[in-house]
Design a protein around this motif. Sequence first.
Motif, PDB file in Angstrom:
ATOM      1  N   LEU A  37      39.064  44.903  47.502  1.00 44.48           N
ATOM      2  CA  LEU A  37      40.382  44.324  47.067  1.00 44.48           C
ATOM      3  C   LEU A  37      40.398  44.571  45.581  1.00 44.48           C
ATOM      4  N   SER A  38      41.621  44.885  45.127  1.00 46.19           N
ATOM      5  CA  SER A  38      42.087  45.090  43.552  1.00 46.19           C
ATOM      6  C   SER A  38      43.369  44.152  43.322  1.00 46.19           C
ATOM      7  N   LEU A  39      43.098  43.340  42.521  1.00 46.40           N
ATOM      8  CA  LEU A  39      44.209  42.522  42.145  1.00 46.40           C
ATOM      9  C   LEU A  39      44.414  42.321  40.604  1.00 46.40           C
ATOM     10  N   GLN A  40      45.288  42.156  40.181  1.00 48.85           N
ATOM     11  CA  GLN A  40      45.873  42.348  38.534  1.00 48.85           C
ATOM     12  C   GLN A  40      46.774  41.391  38.598  1.00 48.85           C
ATOM     13  N   PHE A  41      46.893  40.462  37.420  1.00 48.98           N
ATOM     14  CA  PHE A  41      47.759  39.373  37.217  1.00 48.98           C
ATOM     15  C   PHE A  41      48.056  39.144  35.652  1.00 48.98           C
ATOM     16  N   GLN A  42      49.265  39.302  35.097  1.00 44.87           N
ATOM     17  CA  GLN A  42      49.405  38.843  33.706  1.00 44.87           C
ATOM     18  C   GLN A  42      49.703  37.459  33.544  1.00 44.87           C
ATOM     19  N   LEU A  43      48.873  36.620  33.010  1.00 47.20           N
ATOM     20  CA  LEU A  43      49.351  35.124  32.810  1.00 47.20           C
ATOM     21  C   LEU A  43      50.348  35.061  31.641  1.00 47.20           C
ATOM     22  N   ILE A  52      39.907  29.086  32.670  1.00 47.10           N
ATOM     23  CA  ILE A  52      40.330  30.361  33.351  1.00 47.10           C
ATOM     24  C   ILE A  52      39.865  30.164  34.807  1.00 47.10           C
ATOM     25  N   ASP A  53      39.088  29.541  35.372  1.00 48.96           N
ATOM     26  CA  ASP A  53      38.678  29.249  36.703  1.00 48.96           C
ATOM     27  C   ASP A  53      39.860  28.592  37.263  1.00 48.96           C
ATOM     28  N   GLN A  54      40.441  27.596  36.514  1.00 51.51           N
ATOM     29  CA  GLN A  54      41.507  26.918  37.088  1.00 51.51           C
ATOM     30  C   GLN A  54      42.889  27.626  37.223  1.00 51.51           C
ATOM     31  N   ALA A  55      43.045  28.354  36.255  1.00 49.07           N
ATOM     32  CA  ALA A  55      44.070  29.486  36.156  1.00 49.07           C
ATOM     33  C   ALA A  55      44.080  30.506  37.298  1.00 49.07           C
ATOM     34  N   ALA A  56      43.010  31.154  37.631  1.00 51.85           N
ATOM     35  CA  ALA A  56      42.814  31.929  38.605  1.00 51.85           C
ATOM     36  C   ALA A  56      42.897  31.116  40.026  1.00 51.85           C
ATOM     37  N   ALA A  57      42.741  29.984  40.176  1.00 52.22           N
ATOM     38  CA  ALA A  57      42.840  29.262  41.648  1.00 52.22           C
ATOM     39  C   ALA A  57      44.170  29.212  41.639  1.00 52.22           C
ATOM     40  N   MET A  58      45.097  28.786  40.509  1.00 51.68           N
ATOM     41  CA  MET A  58      46.682  28.774  40.709  1.00 51.68           C
ATOM     42  C   MET A  58      46.998  30.059  40.980  1.00 51.68           C
ATOM     43  N   VAL A  59      46.624  31.171  40.490  1.00 47.56           N
ATOM     44  CA  VAL A  59      47.357  32.593  40.633  1.00 47.56           C
ATOM     45  C   VAL A  59      46.935  33.137  42.106  1.00 47.56           C
ATOM     46  N   TRP A  60      45.560  32.793  42.774  1.00 44.46           N
ATOM     47  CA  TRP A  60      44.886  33.322  43.882  1.00 44.46           C
ATOM     48  C   TRP A  60      44.675  32.369  44.589  1.00 44.46           C
ATOM     49  N   SER A  61      45.494  31.370  45.268  1.00 42.82           N
ATOM     50  CA  SER A  61      45.166  30.065  45.938  1.00 42.82           C
ATOM     51  C   SER A  61      44.588  30.113  47.091  1.00 42.82           C
ATOM     52  N   LYS A  73      31.386  34.899  37.195  1.00 44.37           N
ATOM     53  CA  LYS A  73      29.948  35.186  36.622  1.00 44.37           C
ATOM     54  C   LYS A  73      29.286  36.249  37.227  1.00 44.37           C
ATOM     55  N   GLU A  74      29.843  36.790  38.218  1.00 41.08           N
ATOM     56  CA  GLU A  74      29.099  38.208  38.856  1.00 41.08           C
ATOM     57  C   GLU A  74      29.871  39.406  38.107  1.00 41.08           C
ATOM     58  N   GLY A  75      30.981  39.234  37.354  1.00 42.92           N
ATOM     59  CA  GLY A  75      31.827  40.148  36.797  1.00 42.92           C
ATOM     60  C   GLY A  75      32.773  40.960  37.602  1.00 42.92           C
ATOM     61  N   HIS A  76      33.279  40.227  38.652  1.00 39.06           N
ATOM     62  CA  HIS A  76      34.182  40.762  39.680  1.00 39.06           C
ATOM     63  C   HIS A  76      35.521  40.396  38.934  1.00 39.06           C
ATOM     64  N   LEU A  77      35.721  39.296  38.374  1.00 38.49           N
ATOM     65  CA  LEU A  77      36.791  38.741  37.778  1.00 38.49           C
ATOM     66  C   LEU A  77      36.825  38.994  36.328  1.00 38.49           C
ATOM     67  N   LEU A  78      37.589  39.715  35.782  1.00 37.60           N
ATOM     68  CA  LEU A  78      37.749  40.007  34.308  1.00 37.60           C
ATOM     69  C   LEU A  78      38.929  39.445  33.654  1.00 37.60           C
ATOM     70  N   VAL A  79      38.939  39.273  32.130  1.00 41.68           N
ATOM     71  CA  VAL A  79      39.864  38.683  31.555  1.00 41.68           C
ATOM     72  C   VAL A  79      39.981  39.781  30.545  1.00 41.68           C
ATOM     73  N   ASN A  80      41.001  40.402  30.394  1.00 42.13           N
ATOM     74  CA  ASN A  80      41.425  41.637  29.285  1.00 42.13           C
ATOM     75  C   ASN A  80      40.228  42.544  29.544  1.00 42.13           C
ATOM     76  N   GLU A  91      44.601  31.402  26.581  1.00 44.25           N
ATOM     77  CA  GLU A  91      45.628  31.701  25.573  1.00 44.25           C
ATOM     78  C   GLU A  91      47.185  31.858  25.924  1.00 44.25           C
ATOM     79  N   GLY A  92      47.120  31.960  27.433  1.00 44.95           N
ATOM     80  CA  GLY A  92      48.485  32.208  27.901  1.00 44.95           C
ATOM     81  C   GLY A  92      49.129  33.724  28.130  1.00 44.95           C
ATOM     82  N   ASN A  93      48.347  34.868  27.737  1.00 44.59           N
ATOM     83  CA  ASN A  93      48.709  35.933  27.525  1.00 44.59           C
ATOM     84  C   ASN A  93      47.779  37.099  28.228  1.00 44.59           C
ATOM     85  N   GLU A  94      46.829  36.405  28.804  1.00 47.50           N
ATOM     86  CA  GLU A  94      45.461  37.448  29.252  1.00 47.50           C
ATOM     87  C   GLU A  94      45.902  38.144  30.778  1.00 47.50           C
TER      88      GLU A  94
END
Length: 350
Positions: A37-43, A52-61, A73-80, A91-94
């Motif tokens: 699975l490869s997902l990408q989302f622009q905040l 960031i975990d709260q934002a990710a849960a809203m994006v990928w519910s 924590k495992e490095g599978h979900l990256l920010v920028n 910051e609202g633009n990641e």
Amino acid sequence: MTSAQSSNSNFPETDFNLLEDSEDADNHNSAATATRLSLQFQLDESYLGLRIDQAAAMVWSEFSREKLKQWLKEGHLLVNGQVVKPKYKCEGNEILSLDVELEVQTGAEPENIPLNIVYEDNDILVINKPVGMIVHPGAGNPNGTLVNALLYHYPKSAELSRAGLVHRIDKDTSGLLVVAKNLEAQFSLSKQLAKKSVYRVYDLITYGNIIAGGTIDEPIKRHPVDRVKMAILPGGRDAVTHYNVKERFQNFTRVQAQLETGRTHQIRVHFSYIGFPLIGDPVYVSRVKVPAGASETLASTLRAFKRQALHASKLGLVHPRSGEEMTFEAPWPEDFTALLDVLRSENKAY
């Protein structure tokens, strides 16, 4: 009757990219195989200040917050493109990037339980659920559920939360359910449900004479004392049911209801609240109500009908891949039809 066409076109514009292996996932003898699975989302600024975990849960519910924290924590979900801690403030633009191999999401076991399949393609499965089938395994009901049947019919559903289910109906309610067969379809269908764009129509039979159609707009939450029940209470979740009278009898009414929201027991609670509970409802009707002067046939039929007279008869949605509007219909089950036959002969309107 089913009105549906399938298409092999690509999914509409999306941030999802699923890379599946080439095994025949439709073969019920094959093991559940991994999906990359490869997902990408622009905040945007609406996420400003959130963890960031709260934002990710809203994006990928469809994933739990704990699962997303684990992937951070495992490095599978990256920010920028960088590893950050779950408490990182947005910051609202990641740009969020998730790259992970899905593992089995359920401990339920596959079972060879026949399914009444109304429609199936590579992305969705529409099922006419029989009376008595529980949708999800739970305490005291680990087997014999729709999830167990889905895991046998389509093993890769084990990789999806709730085996691809995006909504459910009660054990003793019959009728239509849509199931996603991949994550893209699950996200699309969940979004349609959240936007209230999924068309869901139920047939039901109530006690009493409903004069005309209308809308019930009353909030629903768990009953404060009887935890089996739901109730109309301040602070509950918004719940809206539209309805039309379809057939009148001396002491009963056949109604068609369309759900705008999908709360637990919504139709059963709403109609009980306005004074017209469903025939046979074991939770919201304290006893069988036999009209004065009823024939023995009518009385025995009412006493023998042990489940709520409710059937999910129509389902409309937008196909997650083709974008086509699709409509499905399921005929009334035998017990519902038999009940109506008795009402038509033994309780005809004046």
